[in-house]
Each structure stands twice: as C-alpha cells, then as structure tokens.
Design a protein around this motif. Structure first.
Motif, PDB file in Angstrom:
ATOM      1  N   CYS A 222      -8.932  10.039   5.696  1.00  0.00           N
ATOM      2  CA  CYS A 222      -9.917   9.703   4.664  1.00  0.00           C
ATOM      3  C   CYS A 222     -10.325   8.246   4.834  1.00  0.00           C
ATOM      4  CB  CYS A 222      -9.334   9.926   3.256  1.00  0.00           C
ATOM      5  SG  CYS A 222      -7.969   8.816   2.852  1.00  0.00           S
ATOM      6  N   ASP A 223     -11.254   7.819   4.003  1.00  0.00           N
ATOM      7  CA  ASP A 223     -11.654   6.416   4.020  1.00  0.00           C
ATOM      8  C   ASP A 223     -10.725   5.565   3.163  1.00  0.00           C
ATOM      9  OD1 ASP A 223     -14.345   6.364   5.535  1.00  0.00           O
ATOM     10  OD2 ASP A 223     -14.562   8.062   4.159  1.00  0.00           O
ATOM     11  N   LEU A 224     -10.421   6.043   1.960  1.00  0.00           N
ATOM     12  CA  LEU A 224      -9.565   5.272   1.052  1.00  0.00           C
ATOM     13  C   LEU A 224      -8.576   6.207   0.369  1.00  0.00           C
ATOM     14  CD1 LEU A 224      -8.981   2.465  -0.207  1.00  0.00           C
ATOM     15  CD2 LEU A 224     -10.543   3.098  -2.069  1.00  0.00           C
ATOM     16  N   ALA A 225      -7.300   5.801   0.348  1.00  0.00           N
ATOM     17  CA  ALA A 225      -6.253   6.610  -0.281  1.00  0.00           C
ATOM     18  C   ALA A 225      -5.515   5.780  -1.318  1.00  0.00           C
ATOM     19  CB  ALA A 225      -5.270   7.117   0.774  1.00  0.00           C
ATOM     20  N   PHE A 226      -5.093   6.454  -2.371  1.00  0.00           N
ATOM     21  CA  PHE A 226      -4.264   5.816  -3.400  1.00  0.00           C
ATOM     22  C   PHE A 226      -3.090   6.727  -3.713  1.00  0.00           C
ATOM     23  CE2 PHE A 226      -3.146   5.594  -7.970  1.00  0.00           C
ATOM     24  CZ  PHE A 226      -2.538   4.348  -7.951  1.00  0.00           C
ATOM     25  N   LEU A 227      -1.901   6.130  -3.810  1.00  0.00           N
ATOM     26  CA  LEU A 227      -0.689   6.876  -4.127  1.00  0.00           C
ATOM     27  C   LEU A 227      -0.061   6.286  -5.377  1.00  0.00           C
ATOM     28  CD1 LEU A 227       1.460   8.983  -3.326  1.00  0.00           C
ATOM     29  CD2 LEU A 227       2.546   7.224  -1.924  1.00  0.00           C
TER      30      LEU A 227
ATOM     31  N   ASN B 178       0.090   6.223   4.651  1.00  0.00           N
ATOM     32  CA  ASN B 178      -0.399   4.844   4.666  1.00  0.00           C
ATOM     33  C   ASN B 178      -1.176   4.487   5.922  1.00  0.00           C
ATOM     34  OD1 ASN B 178       0.587   3.929   2.136  1.00  0.00           O
ATOM     35  ND2 ASN B 178       2.653   3.773   2.966  1.00  0.00           N
ATOM     36  N   VAL B 179      -0.773   5.028   7.063  1.00  0.00           N
ATOM     37  CA  VAL B 179      -1.363   4.597   8.323  1.00  0.00           C
ATOM     38  C   VAL B 179      -2.639   5.361   8.689  1.00  0.00           C
ATOM     39  CG1 VAL B 179      -0.201   6.137   9.975  1.00  0.00           C
ATOM     40  CG2 VAL B 179      -0.660   3.757  10.604  1.00  0.00           C
ATOM     41  N   THR B 180      -2.829   6.558   8.121  1.00  0.00           N
ATOM     42  CA  THR B 180      -3.946   7.404   8.537  1.00  0.00           C
ATOM     43  C   THR B 180      -5.302   6.993   7.943  1.00  0.00           C
ATOM     44  OG1 THR B 180      -2.429   9.264   8.849  1.00  0.00           O
ATOM     45  CG2 THR B 180      -4.778   9.776   8.671  1.00  0.00           C
ATOM     46  N   PRO B 181      -5.411   6.700   6.654  1.00  0.00           N
ATOM     47  CA  PRO B 181      -6.720   6.325   6.101  1.00  0.00           C
ATOM     48  C   PRO B 181      -7.227   5.003   6.672  1.00  0.00           C
ATOM     49  CG  PRO B 181      -5.160   6.932   4.371  1.00  0.00           C
ATOM     50  CD  PRO B 181      -4.362   6.767   5.625  1.00  0.00           C
ATOM     51  N   LYS B 182      -8.520   4.779   6.535  1.00  0.00           N
ATOM     52  CA  LYS B 182      -9.050   3.480   6.948  1.00  0.00           C
ATOM     53  C   LYS B 182      -8.419   2.372   6.110  1.00  0.00           C
ATOM     54  CE  LYS B 182     -13.440   2.473   6.238  1.00  0.00           C
ATOM     55  NZ  LYS B 182     -14.911   2.421   6.440  1.00  0.00           N
ATOM     56  N   ALA B 183      -8.236   2.628   4.819  1.00  0.00           N
ATOM     57  CA  ALA B 183      -7.598   1.647   3.936  1.00  0.00           C
ATOM     58  C   ALA B 183      -6.832   2.379   2.843  1.00  0.00           C
ATOM     59  CB  ALA B 183      -8.643   0.721   3.313  1.00  0.00           C
ATOM     60  N   VAL B 184      -5.822   1.714   2.288  1.00  0.00           N
ATOM     61  CA  VAL B 184      -5.087   2.251   1.150  1.00  0.00           C
ATOM     62  C   VAL B 184      -5.218   1.272  -0.009  1.00  0.00           C
ATOM     63  CG1 VAL B 184      -3.460   3.591   2.524  1.00  0.00           C
ATOM     64  CG2 VAL B 184      -2.893   1.239   1.901  1.00  0.00           C
ATOM     65  N   LEU B 185      -5.166   1.810  -1.211  1.00  0.00           N
ATOM     66  CA  LEU B 185      -5.414   1.024  -2.415  1.00  0.00           C
ATOM     67  C   LEU B 185      -4.125   0.839  -3.202  1.00  0.00           C
ATOM     68  CD1 LEU B 185      -7.664  -0.242  -4.235  1.00  0.00           C
ATOM     69  CD2 LEU B 185      -7.863   2.000  -5.328  1.00  0.00           C
TER      70      LEU B 185
ATOM     71  N   GLY C  64       1.586  -0.730   8.768  1.00  0.00           N
ATOM     72  CA  GLY C  64       0.422  -1.323   9.419  1.00  0.00           C
ATOM     73  C   GLY C  64      -0.887  -0.945   8.763  1.00  0.00           C
ATOM     74  N   ALA C  65      -0.835  -0.608   7.472  1.00  0.00           N
ATOM     75  CA  ALA C  65      -2.045  -0.191   6.766  1.00  0.00           C
ATOM     76  C   ALA C  65      -2.890  -1.389   6.351  1.00  0.00           C
ATOM     77  CB  ALA C  65      -1.674   0.617   5.518  1.00  0.00           C
ATOM     78  N   CYS C  66      -4.191  -1.154   6.243  1.00  0.00           N
ATOM     79  CA  CYS C  66      -5.098  -2.118   5.632  1.00  0.00           C
ATOM     80  C   CYS C  66      -5.063  -1.871   4.126  1.00  0.00           C
ATOM     81  CB  CYS C  66      -6.512  -1.942   6.155  1.00  0.00           C
ATOM     82  SG  CYS C  66      -7.726  -3.007   5.350  1.00  0.00           S
TER      83      CYS C  66
ATOM     84  N   THR D 130     -15.053  -2.306   8.474  1.00  0.00           N
ATOM     85  CA  THR D 130     -15.105  -1.558   9.728  1.00  0.00           C
ATOM     86  C   THR D 130     -13.691  -1.136  10.145  1.00  0.00           C
ATOM     87  OG1 THR D 130     -14.827  -3.531  11.099  1.00  0.00           O
ATOM     88  CG2 THR D 130     -17.086  -2.919  10.474  1.00  0.00           C
ATOM     89  N   PRO D 131     -13.572  -0.070  10.924  1.00  0.00           N
ATOM     90  CA  PRO D 131     -12.239   0.320  11.402  1.00  0.00           C
ATOM     91  C   PRO D 131     -11.538  -0.796  12.165  1.00  0.00           C
ATOM     92  CG  PRO D 131     -13.820   2.092  11.761  1.00  0.00           C
ATOM     93  CD  PRO D 131     -14.611   0.900  11.302  1.00  0.00           C
ATOM     94  N   GLY D 132     -12.296  -1.588  12.927  1.00  0.00           N
ATOM     95  CA  GLY D 132     -11.700  -2.681  13.686  1.00  0.00           C
ATOM     96  C   GLY D 132     -11.096  -3.744  12.789  1.00  0.00           C
TER      97      GLY D 132
END
Length: 364
Positions: free
Chosen positions: A186-191, A249-256, A281-283, A319-321
């Motif tokens: 996904c683009d953004l995840a929250f747990l 945590n590592v799969t989405p583009k970013a986590v919230l 290593g999550a953003c 961006t993903p980078g």
C-alpha cells in the motif's frame, strides 16, 4: 538478583501495546544477570492470542483473574530483591499494587513502572483520593515508559522519591528489515488498536487523508475497527501479530504513527511502533509532539505532520526513493542510540545505584 515483575502480559500483544516494551527490556536485563519472573493475569482473552512462547530469559506465571489467585502471586513478591508493579495490568490494579507492597521484603527495591504516565497522572490529578497517592510513599522508584521532564516533575510533586523515564526502543533480534509482503502492499499503513483517546486523531491523520487521496491505497491494522466507516481505498486487516510487524512496516511506501491524545499533549513519548518501524527500515510519518528530535531527526530520519493536511501533502510528494532513504537513516539511528540493550544498561545502573546507597547508609 531476583525480579518479580507484575504486568499486563509478556506472552501476548493482543490489546496489549506494552508487550514489545516488556519483552525488549526484560530480555536485555536478563543479560545483566537478573533472574526474572513475570506475573500476568489471564484476562482480555490474551492467552488465546499468544504470539510468543515462554522465553528462556524469563519465567512467566499466568494466574486466574480472581482475588484469591491475585493474592497468591502477590505473596511471591517476598521472594524477590526487586519488586515491579506495572500500570495497566488489567485486573484489580489497585489491589495488586497494595498486595505486592505488603508482601515485599523491607530490603527489596519497590518499583512502580508506569507504561502510560500521562493517563496515570491525569487520573491522579482528577482524583485526590486515588489509592496511588498513598502508595507512592511506600515506593522507592518510579520508572516510566516515557514523558520526559514533565512527567518527572509531576511525579516528584506527587511525592515520588525518584522518577526516571525509560523510553521505548528497538530489539534488533525481533524487529529488522525483511522481504516485502504482498499482503501489506500500500502507500500508507497505520497499526493501532481503536482506543477512545486515539480515534479522533486516527480520523484526522489517516481516514480523512485517505478520502483526499483516492488514487492511493491505505492499510489499517489493529483491533476494534470493524464497524468504523472508512473510505473505499482503506483496507482493514484486524489484529496484526508481532511476527508480521516487520513485513507490515517494510512493505508500504510509508507507515504512520498516531499518538494517543494524552501522549501527544505531554510529548517525549515515542510509541513502541516508532522504533519497531524504524528497525524494519520503514519510512515513518508521525503526528507532531514535543521531543521528537531527541529520538529521530525530522525531515531526515522521520517525517512530521502537524495535521491531516500535512499527511496529504507528504503523501502527494513522497517518492519511493526518498522514502527508502529516510527508512535507512532511521534504522541507522535507532541501532546506534535506541536499543533495549542501551535502555537496560540505564535500568541496571539505576538498580545498582539504589542498592549501593542502601549499603552506604547501613554502614553509617
């Protein structure tokens, strides 16, 4: 030295956000030679949702949520050199605190470990007759999950002899980078579990931005959200066990990261998930709170959003980078400065200093 630790649960993270904190700290403390027994009640269906076995670094005693069983385990405080009663055990907390203090030896170090200091302090301020006011006079040391100087000052004003924040951290043996998992793409995840003092902030920082970013995919993990109205681009996973946290945590583009109201207002209270996500290593995008820069550098190691509009802007331009660079920087920082090994060194030093002072005082 023997530690008797009375807490919510070591074996289950189900409706128990303190589990990772307990595990990381106690495992690291055991390496300093402490013999630890963790006492947890069979409550909230946690024993049916265990996500670790009894570890080799700590014994665990699960007791029935009954007054008789509580008194039985409380009596075992007499066997310990250090007796720890955590906040939020979840069954007869006030009775448990009183009982373990009654059974503690006179030469034992008694500790109240507050894993939700802002909420506890608010309750104490609003209830002058709360039993903890009196019990603080019998407790040698207060340790807190976080809170910084404001929490220390408040506890000392209430009569605590000593108060030291022991912040959340990373256990690199359990939280680390893994391969991406399509389940969590996904683009953004929250747990986070659905809690009364977090729900409005989840709406503002997660659900409303999702509505504004219809072309992006949002993922929600945690218990209690089943009947919550959500935008069509939000998928709810339910409870996510700790064994899946790295991939989540590592799969989405970013986590919230979204703090509860009390934590955000107090500041200096990084949630466990901040270090878990950084360890993978999550953003990370976090809501704003005082003290963030003590743990991660805004803009370089973590992204900070003042409100939902900021989340929208960040997600439109991220961006993903750049996300990958931020995640790598966060991982480097937490490995260098924020591990449970380092936190345990602080706790060990505090414990040893206490007993050394007692030895000196007894010799005078």
């Amino acid at each position: 030295m023997k530690i008797a630790f009375y807490g919510s649960s070591l074996l289950s993270s189900y409706w128990n956000g303190a589990a990772t904190y307990y595990r990381g700290l106690l495992k690291a403390l055991s390496r300093h030679g402490y013999d630890i027994v963790f006492y947890e009640p069979d409550a909230f269906d946690r024993q049916n949702h265990r996500d670790i076995d009894i570890p080799d670094w700590c014994d665990v005693v699960v007791y029935e949520a009954t007054p008789d069983a509580l008194m039985q385990v409380a009596s075992r405080a007499a066997e310990a050199d250090i007796v720890v009663k955590a906040s939020g055990v979840g069954f007869e907390d006030e009775a448990l605190l009183r009982a373990v203090l009654d059974h503690s030896r006179s030469d034992a170090l008694t500790v109240f470990w507050d894993v939700d200091a802002p909420a506890t302090l608010s309750e104490l301020r609003n209830h002058p007759d709360h039993p903890l006011h009196e019990e603080l006079k019998r407790i040698a040391l207060v340790l807190t999950y976080g809170g910084g100087d404001p929490v220390v000052w408040d506890y000392r004003a209430l009569g605590a002899a000593e108060c030291v924040p022991i912040y959340n951290a990373l256990d690199p043996e359990t939280h680390f980078p893994v391969a991406r998992d399509p389940r969590f793409a996904c683009d953004l995840a929250f747990l986070g579990n659905r809690l009364p003092d977090r729900e409005a902030r989840v709406e503002a920082f997660f659900l409303k931005p999702a509505s504004a970013l219809e072309d992006q995919k949002f993922l929600l993990g945690g218990s209690g959200w089943g009947d919550k109205p959500m935008p069509a681009n939000v998928s709810w996973l339910g409870h996510v066990g700790t064994r899946d946290h790295n991939a989540f945590n590592v799969t989405p583009k970013a986590v919230l990261n979204i703090s509860r109201d009390s934590m955000a207002s107090n500041g200096f209270s990084p949630a466990t998930r901040v270090f878990e996500a950084a360890g993978a290593g999550a953003c990370i995008i976090t809501d704003a709170w005082a003290g963030i820069e003590l743990f991660l550098t805004p803009g370089e190691e973590i992204l900070v959003a003042r409100d939902g509009a900021d989340v929208v802007e960040i997600m439109r331009t991220l961006t993903p980078g750049r996300a990958k660079r931020i995640g790598k920087a966060a991982l480097r920082r937490v490995l260098a400065e924020h591990t449970y090994t380092l936190r345990a060194e602080l706790v060990d030093a505090i414990f040893k200093a206490h007993f050394e002072r007692r030895t000196v005082e007894a010799a005078e």
